[in-house]
Design a protein around this motif. Structure first.
Motif, PDB file in Angstrom:
ATOM      1  N   GLN A   4    -134.198 -60.230 -79.249  1.00  0.00           N
ATOM      2  CA  GLN A   4    -135.246 -59.209 -79.314  1.00  0.00           C
ATOM      3  C   GLN A   4    -135.019 -58.302 -80.519  1.00  0.00           C
ATOM      4  O   GLN A   4    -134.100 -57.508 -80.551  1.00  0.00           O
ATOM      5  N   PHE A   6    -137.922 -56.820 -82.373  1.00  0.00           N
ATOM      6  CA  PHE A   6    -139.115 -56.070 -82.781  1.00  0.00           C
ATOM      7  C   PHE A   6    -139.601 -55.177 -81.641  1.00  0.00           C
ATOM      8  O   PHE A   6    -140.771 -55.127 -81.313  1.00  0.00           O
ATOM      9  N   GLU A   7    -138.667 -54.480 -81.019  1.00  0.00           N
ATOM     10  CA  GLU A   7    -138.945 -53.798 -79.766  1.00  0.00           C
ATOM     11  C   GLU A   7    -139.614 -52.431 -79.915  1.00  0.00           C
ATOM     12  O   GLU A   7    -140.491 -52.076 -79.159  1.00  0.00           O
ATOM     13  N   ARG A   9    -141.682 -49.034 -80.783  1.00  0.00           N
ATOM     14  CA  ARG A   9    -143.107 -48.816 -81.061  1.00  0.00           C
ATOM     15  C   ARG A   9    -143.335 -48.564 -82.549  1.00  0.00           C
ATOM     16  O   ARG A   9    -144.318 -49.022 -83.131  1.00  0.00           O
ATOM     17  N   ALA A  12    -143.183 -51.881 -84.283  1.00  0.00           N
ATOM     18  CA  ALA A  12    -144.381 -52.650 -83.925  1.00  0.00           C
ATOM     19  C   ALA A  12    -145.600 -52.170 -84.717  1.00  0.00           C
ATOM     20  O   ALA A  12    -146.427 -52.974 -85.151  1.00  0.00           O
ATOM     21  N   ASP A  70    -145.683 -62.261 -75.775  1.00  0.00           N
ATOM     22  CA  ASP A  70    -144.527 -61.750 -76.522  1.00  0.00           C
ATOM     23  C   ASP A  70    -143.594 -61.034 -75.549  1.00  0.00           C
ATOM     24  O   ASP A  70    -144.053 -60.452 -74.552  1.00  0.00           O
ATOM     25  N   SER A  72    -141.944 -58.405 -76.304  1.00  0.00           N
ATOM     26  CA  SER A  72    -141.951 -56.971 -76.628  1.00  0.00           C
ATOM     27  C   SER A  72    -143.218 -56.275 -76.134  1.00  0.00           C
ATOM     28  O   SER A  72    -144.330 -56.600 -76.568  1.00  0.00           O
ATOM     29  N   GLU A  73    -143.061 -55.303 -75.242  1.00  0.00           N
ATOM     30  CA  GLU A  73    -144.212 -54.536 -74.758  1.00  0.00           C
ATOM     31  C   GLU A  73    -144.878 -53.765 -75.879  1.00  0.00           C
ATOM     32  O   GLU A  73    -146.109 -53.631 -75.915  1.00  0.00           O
ATOM     33  N   ALA A  74    -144.068 -53.251 -76.813  1.00  0.00           N
ATOM     34  CA  ALA A  74    -144.621 -52.475 -77.941  1.00  0.00           C
ATOM     35  C   ALA A  74    -145.515 -53.353 -78.816  1.00  0.00           C
ATOM     36  O   ALA A  74    -146.588 -52.929 -79.254  1.00  0.00           O
ATOM     37  N   GLN A  75    -145.078 -54.582 -79.074  1.00  0.00           N
ATOM     38  CA  GLN A  75    -145.892 -55.501 -79.886  1.00  0.00           C
ATOM     39  C   GLN A  75    -147.196 -55.854 -79.165  1.00  0.00           C
ATOM     40  O   GLN A  75    -148.271 -55.872 -79.774  1.00  0.00           O
ATOM     41  N   VAL A  92    -147.053 -59.910 -71.570  1.00  0.00           N
ATOM     42  CA  VAL A  92    -145.647 -59.680 -71.906  1.00  0.00           C
ATOM     43  C   VAL A  92    -144.806 -60.658 -71.096  1.00  0.00           C
ATOM     44  O   VAL A  92    -144.846 -60.646 -69.865  1.00  0.00           O
ATOM     45  N   SER A 219    -137.106 -57.944 -90.254  1.00  0.00           N
ATOM     46  CA  SER A 219    -135.970 -57.622 -89.372  1.00  0.00           C
ATOM     47  C   SER A 219    -134.710 -57.203 -90.137  1.00  0.00           C
ATOM     48  O   SER A 219    -134.012 -56.282 -89.688  1.00  0.00           O
TER      49      SER A 219
END
Length: 271
Positions: A4, A6-7, A9, A12, A70, A72-75, A92, A219
């Motif tokens: 992980q 890209f977590e 916000r 993102a 994805d 990631s929730e933010a993505q 998600v 990244s």
């Protein structure tokens, strides 16, 4: 499980703003393959590791129902907030645990994300959800990138690559999969009918600000930021300054051509 990277916000949001959708040549290569395999009439397409939805939105222009997933929730939040067609939805979930029935997915895709997955588990899961006769499309852009502007293209590319080389010192070991043109991912694809294309070149319209923003979204830059925020910010400011001076312009909104090489792994599941 998937790595992980890209977590947050903030990351993102940068990703949504500066990451580019699949270019025209890559799109044509994918659509031609799917047409050849008669998968162009697909009912359900699942885009795994969709990030903020750049690839998902491209697919939605061509297929009946597209679901972007994805970890990631933010993505996913960024993807949901971006303008998109009504046939797109987002979930998600990890790439290795897809909430779809066995043999229910016509086409499964992943754009510049598969190198973060647990490849063995992901391929097993993909094999479970893809229908007999269904297809998989796994692509990435490589670090083989160049910039073109007037008569200073070589100098601009040199500046860009010097910055990339500095950032690559902070890259995760999974970037090795990208540097090796997804060879291991191709070999792991469980379908005997498969191919790998390594020479798709796309021209992406950008601005100087867009190129610097792309670097910021990567990244390795995010890892550099965590390690030394002051030096990381200074590197991007210096890169932008050098680019503008080389081009002989003052506005970071000046357009440039951003050329990128894609690798694409394509496979079709037996009936």
């Amino acid at each position: 499980m998937a790595t992980q990277m890209f977590e947050g916000r903030g990351h993102a949001a940068v990703y949504q703003k500066y990451r580019f959708a699949p270019g025209k040549e890559l799109q044509q290569a994918i659509l031609a393959y799917l047409q050849e395999k008669r998968a162009n009439l697909a009912e359900l397409v699942v885009d795994v590791g969709c990030g903020s939805g750049q690839g998902t939105r491209f697919l939605a222009e061509h297929f009946k129902k597209v679901v972007g997933t994805d970890i990631s929730e933010a993505q996913i939040q960024e993807a949901r907030e971006a303008p998109s067609l009504p046939n797109v939805s987002y979930l998600v979930c990890p790439a290795e645990e897809l909430p779809f029935e066995d043999a229910s997915v016509d086409i499964l895709t992943s754009f510049t994300a598969a190198h973060w997955f647990d490849i063995e588990k992901f391929m097993r899961e993909a094999n479970r959800v893809v229908k007999p006769g269904g297809c998989m499309v796994i692509s990435t852009y490589t670090v083989d990138m160049s910039l073109r502007y007037g008569n200073c293209s070589e100098k601009l590319t040199k500046i860009f690559r010097e910055t990339w080389d500095l950032l690559l010192k902070y890259s995760h070991n999974r970037i090795k999969l990208v540097l090796e043109d997804y060879k291991d991912i191709f070999e792991a694809l469980p379908f005997p009918d498969k191919k790998r294309i390594t020479d798709i070149f796309d021209k992406i319209p950008m601005t100087v600000a867009g190129v610097v923003g792309y670097l910021e979204s990567a990244s390795p830059y995010q890892a550099f930021m965590k390690n030394d925020p002051k030096a990381a910010k200074s590197l991007l400011q210096e890169t932008e300054k050098r680019m503008l001076e080389t081009m002989g312009v003052s506005s970071c909104e000046t357009p440039v051509e951003f050329w990128v090489r894609h690798v694409c792994v394509l496979g079709c599941k037996g009936q």
